[in-house]
Design an enzyme around this catalytic site. Structure first.
Site, short mmCIF file in Angstrom:
data_model
loop_
_atom_site.label_atom_id
_atom_site.label_comp_id
_atom_site.label_asym_id
_atom_site.label_seq_id
_atom_site.Cartn_x
_atom_site.Cartn_y
_atom_site.Cartn_z
N GLU A 299 0.82 -1.21 0.00
CA GLU A 299 0.00 0.00 0.00
C GLU A 299 0.86 1.27 0.00
O GLU A 299 0.45 2.30 -0.52
CB GLU A 299 -0.93 -0.01 1.24
CG GLU A 299 -2.38 0.14 0.87
CD GLU A 299 -3.34 -0.03 2.04
OE1 GLU A 299 -4.40 -0.60 1.80
OE2 GLU A 299 -3.03 0.40 3.17
N HIS A 328 8.63 -27.12 0.22
CA HIS A 328 7.97 -28.28 -0.38
C HIS A 328 6.77 -27.85 -1.23
O HIS A 328 5.92 -28.67 -1.55
CB HIS A 328 7.52 -29.25 0.73
CG HIS A 328 8.68 -29.69 1.57
ND1 HIS A 328 9.38 -30.85 1.32
CD2 HIS A 328 9.28 -29.11 2.63
CE1 HIS A 328 10.35 -30.97 2.22
NE2 HIS A 328 10.32 -29.92 3.02
N LYS A 442 -14.05 1.26 -2.57
CA LYS A 442 -14.86 1.65 -1.40
C LYS A 442 -16.11 2.40 -1.84
O LYS A 442 -17.22 2.12 -1.39
CB LYS A 442 -14.04 2.57 -0.48
CG LYS A 442 -13.10 1.86 0.45
CD LYS A 442 -12.59 2.86 1.51
CE LYS A 442 -11.52 2.22 2.37
NZ LYS A 442 -10.88 3.16 3.29
O1 PA5 Z 1 -3.64 1.30 6.24
C1 PA5 Z 1 -4.75 1.79 6.09
O2 PA5 Z 1 -4.91 3.02 6.11
C2 PA5 Z 1 -5.96 0.92 5.88
O3 PA5 Z 1 -5.63 -0.42 5.81
C3 PA5 Z 1 -6.93 1.13 7.05
O4 PA5 Z 1 -6.30 0.80 8.25
C4 PA5 Z 1 -8.18 0.29 6.86
O5 PA5 Z 1 -8.83 0.61 5.65
C5 PA5 Z 1 -9.15 0.48 8.01
O6 PA5 Z 1 -9.49 1.83 8.15
P1 PA5 Z 1 -10.21 2.35 9.46
O7 PA5 Z 1 -9.26 2.18 10.60
O8 PA5 Z 1 -10.53 3.79 9.20
O9 PA5 Z 1 -11.44 1.52 9.65
#
Ligand code: PA5
Length: 472
Positions: A299, A328, A442
């Site tokens: 990410e 394996h 989203k």
């Molecule tokens: O790293 C990130 O920003 C995402 O993986 C968020 O942690 C994830 O989408 C969850 O978001 P939130 O904590 O707002 O529910």
């Protein structure tokens, strides 16, 4: 300290698939660019989205530890089960800490055999999975003795919101007005949807600090609360993280483990075509830390445009594997398939009391060599053998060595990789702290689930995905 052996990333070991020794020249271009990057990070630390660097230190740390311990103390003895509801950066760190620092059979022990409640992290809305955890809690202490730790910075993440709505309803029906006593939320201290809900319903809350993104939040109450509930030494974790800060801040490439790792991986990725980065711990407990690393690496670095707006399609594909298990299953591909990977083998020096001697006396020729050896000895010999096999087929690889697996070294590993990511972001000239590509899915989900204002997104999904072409 963790140690890193990177000899197998160099051309002298793996030929043209490795880096020339000149890359490491203290007077060379790479060393100079590392010094510049270290100075940049010194300026930005503790500002913007780099406030994760404050988590192991000073008043920030003291405030978090005090608040977490206060809530843990209030919960002590009251709960048989702890269910963490969160996803992505609000779950992967919790899972990694529990798996690294508590036994694999933690949940199967009775209360005397474990330092805290049973612990589940439900990081999906798969109803079968969610339902099975809830049923298990019902049958073992009941909802009355189950604490739900809702972790969401925003409160708007559909998966976590849906789970929260289900458990709130269940708890209200079962416990009446007192249902809030079974919820601890970790969320933004000042704003956001979850903050509003918590304020309205009077839940106990702990903060996701400002300027700390999900994937950099494990050393905040996001990861610390469930860890402390399960008896993990959170001060050890934070001390370990803190001890990585000075080495990872240095301007000298050869002695800065984060800069060195970033340089190796970025250079191998961009100049040698090694765009897949496989983390392969030889230790079951560390396997899920590789899952945490996958999010951080994917990410943070997977970006279409760089900071000057140019289209670059940056990033590397993080892959997790487990030694020896995947020898394996995957090593055939890793050695004879496309030479497009760097392997990061993670080795544990000592398994302490857990190590098991292989008895003598069976006397069967083909396996007699194992007699009198230890399981850890076999595990580490297999790791070394695989390292050799990778070099034989000119596959660049490195080893990260834990002297032992404990909170201190897990804290070091976490902070190390957060710093590697920060350096890699600078080297790639991208924003390592945003995730614009996650938004499209989203928003489309909002449309498909009927959220007001998102109708046109639903229409776009239907338009693009019609007609379908199923077979069978
Ligand atoms: O790293 C990130 O920003 C995402 O993986 C968020 O942690 C994830 O989408 C969850 O978001 P939130 O904590 O707002 O529910």
């Amino acid at each position: 300290m963790l140690k890193i052996d990177f000899a197998n990333c160099m051309a002298e070991r793996v030929g043209n698939h490795g880096l020339d020794a000149a890359v490491m020249d203290p007077a060379g271009e790479a060393a100079a660019s590392i010094a510049v990057a270290a100075r940049k990070l010194a300026k930005t630390r503790g500002t913007g989205w780099e406030r994760w660097r404050d988590l192991p230190f000073g008043v920030v740390r003291e405030g978090h530890v005090r608040a977490v311990r206060g809530v843990v103390e209030r919960c002590r003895g009251r709960f048989d089960n702890l269910v963490v509801l969160g996803i992505g950066g609000s779950a992967l760190g919790n899972i990694a800490l529990q798996s690294a620092l508590n036994s694999a059979t933690y949940n199967l022990h009775d209360a005397k055999g474990r330092p805290g409640p049973r612990m589940f992290v439900v990081d999906n809305v798969d109803p079968a999975y969610f339902g099975s955890v809830l049923r298990l809690c019902e049958g073992h202490g009941g909802l009355e003795r189950t604490l739900f730790n809702v972790v969401s910075k925003s409160g708007e993440t559909a998966e976590t919101a849906a789970q929260f709505m289900v458990i709130r309803d269940l708890l209200k029906k079962r416990l009446g007005a007192a249902y809030g006593a079974n919820i601890v939320a970790v969320t933004d201290p000042a704003q956001g949807t979850m903050r509003k809900i918590c304020d309205a319903e009077g839940f106990t809350t702990l903060p996701v600090p400002d300027g700390v993104g999900g994937r950099f939040s494990v050393l905040s109450p996001v990861g610390l609360f469930s860890a402390a509930m399960c008896g993990i030494d959170i001060d050890g974790l934070l001390d370990g993280a803190a001890s990585m800060d000075v080495p990872c801040s240095g301007e000298v490439l050869a002695t800065n483990p984060a800069a060195l790792l970033a340089l190796l991986l970025v250079e191998l990725g961009t100049t040698k075509g090694k765009t897949n980065h496989v983390m392969m711990p030889y230790c079951n407990g560390l396997y899920l830390l590789a899952d945490w690393y996958r999010q951080l690496w994917a990410e943070s670095l997977g970006k279409q445009v760089d900071l000057s707006g140019e289209t670059v399609y940056a990033g590397f594909t993080p892959i997790k594997a487990l030694g020896t298990t995947d020898q394996h299953s995957q090593v055939q591909l890793y050695r004879e398939g496309p030479n497009d990977k760097v392997f990061m083998l993670v080795e544990v020096g000592s398994f302490g009391d857990a190590d098991t001697a292989i008895p003598t006396g069976l006397g069967v020729d083909a396996i007699k060599y194992l007699e009198g050896k230890s399981m850890a000895g076999l595990l580490n010999a297999e790791k070394r053998a695989t390292e050799f096999a990778f070099v034989e087929s000119q596959r660049p690889n490195l080893t990260i060595r834990f002297p032992r697996v404990d909170a201190h070294h897990v804290g070091q590993f976490i902070y190390l990789w957060e710093m590697v990511t920060a350096y890699a972001g600078l080297m790639l000239n991208i924003d390592a702290y945003n995730q614009p590509a996650v938004e499209t899915g989203k928003i489309a989900t909002f449309g498909l689930m009927g959220r007001a204002g998102y109708e046109k997104h639903k229409a776009a999904v239907e338009r693009t995905l019609t007609p379908t072409r199923w077979t069978v």
